[in-house]
Motif scaffolding. Sequence first.
Motif, mmCIF file in Angstrom:
data_model
loop_
_atom_site.group_PDB
_atom_site.id
_atom_site.type_symbol
_atom_site.label_atom_id
_atom_site.label_comp_id
_atom_site.label_asym_id
_atom_site.label_seq_id
_atom_site.Cartn_x
_atom_site.Cartn_y
_atom_site.Cartn_z
ATOM 1 N N SER A 61 -9.918 6.844 4.314
ATOM 2 C CA SER A 61 -8.477 7.303 4.385
ATOM 3 C C SER A 61 -8.559 8.548 3.567
ATOM 4 O O SER A 61 -8.698 8.440 2.319
ATOM 5 C CB SER A 61 -7.349 6.420 3.841
ATOM 6 N N PRO B 2 -3.699 2.747 -3.331
ATOM 7 C CA PRO B 2 -4.157 2.355 -1.963
ATOM 8 C C PRO B 2 -5.274 1.581 -1.780
ATOM 9 O O PRO B 2 -5.631 1.181 -0.707
ATOM 10 C CB PRO B 2 -4.429 3.994 -1.398
ATOM 11 N N ASP C 149 -5.251 8.400 10.536
ATOM 12 C CA ASP C 149 -5.380 9.206 9.347
ATOM 13 C C ASP C 149 -6.303 10.157 9.890
ATOM 14 O O ASP C 149 -7.643 9.781 10.342
ATOM 15 C CB ASP C 149 -6.222 8.268 8.051
ATOM 16 N N TYR D 160 0.054 5.266 0.010
ATOM 17 C CA TYR D 160 0.060 6.063 0.985
ATOM 18 C C TYR D 160 1.462 6.766 1.264
ATOM 19 O O TYR D 160 2.387 6.212 1.092
ATOM 20 C CB TYR D 160 -0.498 5.087 2.120
ATOM 21 N N ARG D 161 1.371 7.911 2.130
ATOM 22 C CA ARG D 161 2.563 8.615 2.340
ATOM 23 C C ARG D 161 2.575 9.006 3.929
ATOM 24 O O ARG D 161 1.290 9.588 4.409
ATOM 25 C CB ARG D 161 2.911 9.965 1.735
ATOM 26 N N SER E 173 0.892 -1.109 0.013
ATOM 27 C CA SER E 173 -0.158 -0.163 0.072
ATOM 28 C C SER E 173 0.842 1.179 -0.037
ATOM 29 O O SER E 173 0.323 2.404 -0.393
ATOM 30 C CB SER E 173 -0.866 0.095 1.475
ATOM 31 N N PHE E 174 2.079 1.013 0.479
ATOM 32 C CA PHE E 174 3.022 2.243 0.330
ATOM 33 C C PHE E 174 3.876 2.233 -0.784
ATOM 34 O O PHE E 174 4.807 2.999 -0.692
ATOM 35 C CB PHE E 174 3.706 2.506 1.671
ATOM 36 N N ARG F 41 -9.869 2.897 1.065
ATOM 37 C CA ARG F 41 -10.039 4.225 0.630
ATOM 38 C C ARG F 41 -10.908 4.886 0.893
ATOM 39 O O ARG F 41 -10.794 6.351 1.386
ATOM 40 C CB ARG F 41 -9.932 4.181 -1.130
ATOM 41 N N LEU G 1 -1.669 11.071 7.333
ATOM 42 C CA LEU G 1 -1.320 9.602 7.799
ATOM 43 C C LEU G 1 -0.164 9.702 8.660
ATOM 44 O O LEU G 1 0.881 9.749 7.948
ATOM 45 C CB LEU G 1 -1.454 8.724 6.734
ATOM 46 N N SER H 214 -5.907 10.524 2.933
ATOM 47 C CA SER H 214 -4.481 10.675 2.717
ATOM 48 C C SER H 214 -4.060 9.967 1.576
ATOM 49 O O SER H 214 -2.798 9.670 1.139
ATOM 50 C CB SER H 214 -3.485 10.411 3.982
ATOM 51 N N ALA H 215 -5.087 9.179 0.927
ATOM 52 C CA ALA H 215 -4.565 8.320 -0.093
ATOM 53 C C ALA H 215 -4.540 8.946 -1.253
ATOM 54 O O ALA H 215 -5.159 9.896 -1.704
ATOM 55 C CB ALA H 215 -5.853 7.115 -0.241
ATOM 56 N N THR H 216 -3.565 8.509 -2.309
ATOM 57 C CA THR H 216 -3.268 9.312 -3.539
ATOM 58 C C THR H 216 -3.019 8.009 -4.424
ATOM 59 O O THR H 216 -2.954 6.788 -4.117
ATOM 60 C CB THR H 216 -2.030 10.067 -3.284
#
Length: 742
Positions: free
Chosen positions: A259, A250, A332, A267-268, A243-244, A256, A284, A261-263
């Motif tokens: 969260s 993500p 998150d 994740y970051r 996932s990272f 998703r 996150l 912060s999902a791109t």
Amino acid sequence: MMESDPVPSSSPGFGTPAHSLRKSRPNALPTKTSILPILLPPSTLRPVAFRTFTRKHNLTISSSALQALSTFVGKNCGSGWREDGLAERVLDEVAKSWKKAGGGVIVDEGKGASLRAILHTMESNMSGGRVVSGKHTSTDEAPSITTNTAQGSKYSKKEPPSPTLVPPEDRNITGDLDVNLHPRHWIRVVDAFDMPRLTYNADKKYFEVARSKPTLFPPSSHKSTLFRDRYNVVHQRLLRHESFHSSSGPSSGISRQYSSSATNQGYRLTPIANLLGRNGTSHLILGLLSISPTGDLTLSDLSGSIALDLRHARMVPENGAWLAPGMFVLVDGIYEEENIRGSTLGGNSGVGGAIGGIFVGVSICGPPCERRETSLGLNSQQTGREVSSSGGLGWIDFLGVGSERARGPRMRQIEAQYLRGMHKGTKFGRRPRVAIMSEVNLDNMRILDALRKIFSNYNDLRLEERPIVFVLIGNFVQKAIINSSGQVGSIEYKEYFDALSLTLSEFPALLQHSTFVFVPGDNDPWSSAFSSGAASIVPRHAISELFTSRVKRAFAMANTNLDSTQSSEPPGEAIWTSNPSRLSLFGPVHDIAIFRDDISNRLRRSAVGFSDDTNLTVAENMKVTAKETGVPETSEQPGSNLASTTLFARKLVKSILDQGNMSPFPLASRPVLWDYVSSLQLYPLPTALILADPEALPFCITYEGCHVINPGKLVPEGELSHVRWVEYDVLKNRGKVKHERF
């Protein structure tokens, strides 16, 4: 005459040939050619070293090792190191010798094998810039084994166990010698105080052996190092999760929809110190749950801490685990500066302290667990589980029984040949099984009757069907050992084990052909004399020999009637080990962790509460693969007691394994010896975990390839004629809850 003439004449007048007529000896070594040494810079040799060590042998070479190799190659290969390919051949031999000696993945002096010793041995066997074949001496040694009866560990008399060296008792075992050994020869009980003390180096992304001498009174800096190492291990494990990764979305990680912060790049994680000046943004964060001096819930990482608001947060998966102070969590949420509380919790001090504002959590979960094969870099799809070239920690010896890369392939060959012989009935046809009994309260006379029933059942079976290991876990008394009025003293405690020795003496066949492992609890001496029955410091030492002499005498008497010349099976033995401890079979192939703790009650008391949300779905990668053995699956109906028991067991297992630590609590609620905290580590995951919690019902559950076993109480409360224990099949990695009446 011409044969004896060292320099025959080549004159035409004598009719002699133009070349010497010496007869060469067939065993003569080639003449050592003189080499003109050169000064070879390390930067010039670096491409050849990278091609040989890294690409071919999956090794990493340090700058100091590269300097030593460049000096060696320049001295012994001379100007022909590049044109004649001498350097590449020499470096290839060095890499092979390093791996054979059990060195780590990083080639560096002092890390595992000795590079200086390898080069010294190779230099005496070189001629003309080449290693003379057949002359390279082996580093194998004859086995020299001694048994530490107090701790149950077997090591060489010549050298102590090393976290990166192959134990010398197994170095020279080649061919069919090790295959013909009885499987009980490969049993190792590793005491917590004998395990390698490893610390994680975040810069090198590798585990290193702690160089400081362990002590019960370490400096205060070791306390902060304890939590820093735990954070670094969880952090590097998390960043390897798919996932990272930027190549995967993500959708495979935290759901998703929960969260923000999902791109598309995955994740970051955001360090807490980087939240300053970013009011109203979503982030996150990976941090440690803790309680501030003001009583507020906070989240901390290596950069700072911040107040945490979880009033509107939802857990992913719903009710899937307990999250308590002392655990690492993924939160998150949204950062708010100087919110309505108005508390800055130490001011806007930035890095190194508590920052102002508050972090409002939207969703929260524990860090996803990582399978053992992934941590060690094993390719489970290949035959024999070979170590892949994608990385991992396969070169690290976490238990002192050999690393996965150094001994794993050979041990799996021995296991496979043993299985083939077992199926043919020509060799030791005894399937490795472990009988596990917990809360063996010897001050309860019904316990001795229950043990007699279990031993009688196994004694009536054929030798092939009996367990090779019996694990008896405390507490061995119901009250703490304190020499005061109304409490059990040392004399009474010894009498309880004397009574146990009489029960064991009734079954000499079990004592002759099995290994008995005794693990203490919080009420057992001597730590209970200071804790008064409360949670004692872990790891804790084994029970003193003062109380166990009669039990050892029972084994000695049983083994006197054993004819050891007719079988290669070692005699039975009683091993008194620490809490926690490890049970290893076939080296690093089977790693069984044993821990006795009332952990479920501690989790329920200190866990953070969340609001219920029945619409919250479970992320696919967070699902627990569980199986309740001994009970039909069709009986697990919603709302039934069995279903609630199974859900409770899954929640307990996920809470512990996701943290990668047996005691993920603040030191105030569960004290830990700072210098021995690596013995509590569950990274990489063991093949099995015996989590002896008498307050929870018995269960056998598999989560991410780790089989977790709780044998429960040997005699349940209110059922005085009912005994239960767990029988664990090592090769199948499955346990089964057993029930009997006596």
